[in-house]
Scaffold this active site. Structure first.
Site, PDB file in Angstrom:
ATOM      1  N   GLY A 142      71.025  42.863  64.469  1.00 14.05           N
ATOM      2  CA  GLY A 142      71.017  44.859  65.304  1.00 14.05           C
ATOM      3  C   GLY A 142      72.647  45.018  64.985  1.00 14.05           C
ATOM      4  N   GLN A 165      80.270  48.908  67.408  1.00 11.29           N
ATOM      5  CA  GLN A 165      80.597  48.017  67.768  1.00 11.29           C
ATOM      6  C   GLN A 165      81.104  47.347  66.318  1.00 11.29           C
ATOM      7  OE1 GLN A 165      76.206  46.406  67.597  1.00 11.29           O
ATOM      8  NE2 GLN A 165      77.354  44.520  68.406  1.00 11.29           N
ATOM      9  N   CYS A 167      75.265  38.621  70.844  1.00  9.27           N
ATOM     10  CA  CYS A 167      75.920  40.122  70.299  1.00  9.27           C
ATOM     11  C   CYS A 167      76.879  39.491  69.589  1.00  9.27           C
ATOM     12  CB  CYS A 167      76.517  40.633  71.587  1.00  9.27           C
ATOM     13  SG  CYS A 167      76.418  41.767  71.268  1.00  9.27           S
ATOM     14  N   LEU A 168      77.124  40.311  68.821  1.00  8.13           N
ATOM     15  CA  LEU A 168      77.822  39.689  67.854  1.00  8.13           C
ATOM     16  C   LEU A 168      79.544  40.281  67.968  1.00  8.13           C
ATOM     17  CD1 LEU A 168      76.298  41.442  64.259  1.00  8.13           C
ATOM     18  CD2 LEU A 168      76.438  39.713  64.899  1.00  8.13           C
ATOM     19  N   HIS A 212      68.871  46.486  73.453  1.00  6.32           N
ATOM     20  CA  HIS A 212      69.689  45.734  73.796  1.00  6.32           C
ATOM     21  C   HIS A 212      70.869  46.857  72.383  1.00  6.32           C
ATOM     22  CE1 HIS A 212      72.973  42.887  72.341  1.00  6.32           C
ATOM     23  NE2 HIS A 212      73.084  42.893  71.462  1.00  6.32           N
ATOM     24  N   GLU A 213      70.468  47.444  72.190  1.00  2.00           N
ATOM     25  CA  GLU A 213      71.533  48.512  71.042  1.00  2.00           C
ATOM     26  C   GLU A 213      71.351  49.802  72.025  1.00  2.00           C
ATOM     27  OE1 GLU A 213      72.653  46.739  68.027  1.00  2.00           O
ATOM     28  OE2 GLU A 213      71.830  45.188  67.911  1.00  2.00           O
ATOM     29  N   HIS A 224      74.177  49.593  74.111  1.00  2.58           N
ATOM     30  CA  HIS A 224      75.568  49.844  73.961  1.00  2.58           C
ATOM     31  C   HIS A 224      75.983  50.835  73.086  1.00  2.58           C
ATOM     32  CE1 HIS A 224      77.016  45.565  72.164  1.00  2.58           C
ATOM     33  NE2 HIS A 224      75.947  45.787  71.860  1.00  2.58           N
TER      34      HIS A 224
HETATM   35  O1  GNR Z   1      72.029  39.470  65.912  1.00  2.00           O
HETATM   36  C1  GNR Z   1      71.642  39.988  67.051  1.00  2.00           C
HETATM   37  N1  GNR Z   1      70.759  38.856  68.004  1.00  2.00           N
HETATM   38  C2  GNR Z   1      70.163  39.216  68.884  1.00  2.00           C
HETATM   39  C3  GNR Z   1      69.504  38.330  69.860  1.00  2.00           C
HETATM   40  C4  GNR Z   1      68.096  38.817  70.785  1.00  2.00           C
HETATM   41  C5  GNR Z   1      68.610  39.759  71.540  1.00  2.00           C
HETATM   42  C6  GNR Z   1      69.377  40.737  70.799  1.00  2.00           C
HETATM   43  C7  GNR Z   1      70.021  41.009  69.761  1.00  2.00           C
HETATM   44  S1  GNR Z   1      71.074  41.669  68.645  1.00  2.00           S
HETATM   45  C8  GNR Z   1      72.263  41.448  68.401  1.00  2.00           C
HETATM   46  C9  GNR Z   1      73.267  42.002  67.402  1.00  2.00           C
HETATM   47  C10 GNR Z   1      74.215  42.797  67.999  1.00  2.00           C
HETATM   48  O2  GNR Z   1      75.125  42.152  68.874  1.00  2.00           O
HETATM   49  N2  GNR Z   1      73.879  43.848  68.103  1.00  2.00           N
HETATM   50  O3  GNR Z   1      74.581  44.924  69.287  1.00  2.00           O
HETATM   51 NI    NI Z   2      75.107  43.306  70.749  1.00  2.00          NI
END
Ligand code: GNR
Ligand code: NI
Length: 172
Positions: free
Chosen positions: A46, A51, A94-95, A136-137, A140
């Site tokens: 995601g 980001q 999270c990246l 999660h997104e 953000h």
């Molecule tokens: O790549 C991602 N893996 C992930 C694993 C578990 C829960 C959420 C994520 S999102 C993350 C990429 C990211 O930072 N998205 O904002």
């Molecule tokens: Ni993230």
């Protein structure tokens, strides 16, 4: 297509609230394209526009496993309109916080309303990894990171580590 650099904590932009998209024009379509490219390249499941430094309510997701066909989903102005009482725990990453993983508890299923790339309003019922990822997104887009859902002790430790790394990379 082009990849864009991914912002890493403690970048202050990651704590800002993103603006809704009023019109899906060529600039928004290019942003979505670049986000998919950046997400697949990372690789991640995601990505939120903030980001890559764009303060706009745009999300890309693909939770297909390795070897499966790609399942790209772009969500514009996504909103959670319902959430299950049942919760589930996932080890999240999270990246923008590279190589840090911790368990987070969230609703197991959510209903999400969003605009697709054509500007059509859609509703999907998400469950499993897709439900975790979409929450999660959307976090953000509101300046919230997954570390906000873990213990203060663990959060302070990881924030400190990245603050120190940033100081070493660009002293004063
Ligand atoms: O790549 C991602 N893996 C992930 C694993 C578990 C829960 C959420 C994520 S999102 C993350 C990429 C990211 O930072 N998205 O904002
Ligand atoms: Ni993230």
């Amino acid at each position: 297509m082009t990849t864009r650099p991914i912002l890493i904590i403690p970048e202050p932009k990651l704590r800002t609230i993103s603006e809704p998209i009023a019109k899906i024009d060529s600039e928004v379509r290019k942003l979505v394209e670049d986000m998919f490219e950046t997400m697949y390249d990372a690789p991640g499941i995601g990505l939120a526009a903030i980001q890559v430094g764009e303060q706009r309510r745009v999300v890309t997701i693909d939770v297909a496993r390795e070897g499966e066909d790609k399942k790209p989903v772009a969500l514009i102005n996504p909103e959670i309109i319902a959430a299950s009482q049942e919760m589930s725990v996932y080890s999240e990453g999270c990246l923008s916080i590279p190589e840090f993983y911790e368990e987070v508890e969230r609703p197991a299923r959510v209903t999400v309303r969003f605009l697709d790339i054509e500007g059509q309003t859609r509703e999907v019922e998400a469950q499993g990894l897709f439900a975790t990822c979409v929450q999660h997104e959307i976090d953000h887009l509101n300046g919230v990171l997954f570390i906000d859902h873990i213990s203060k002790l663990k959060r302070d430790r990881v924030v400190k580590k990245f603050a120190k790394q940033a100081r070493r990379a660009a002293p004063l």
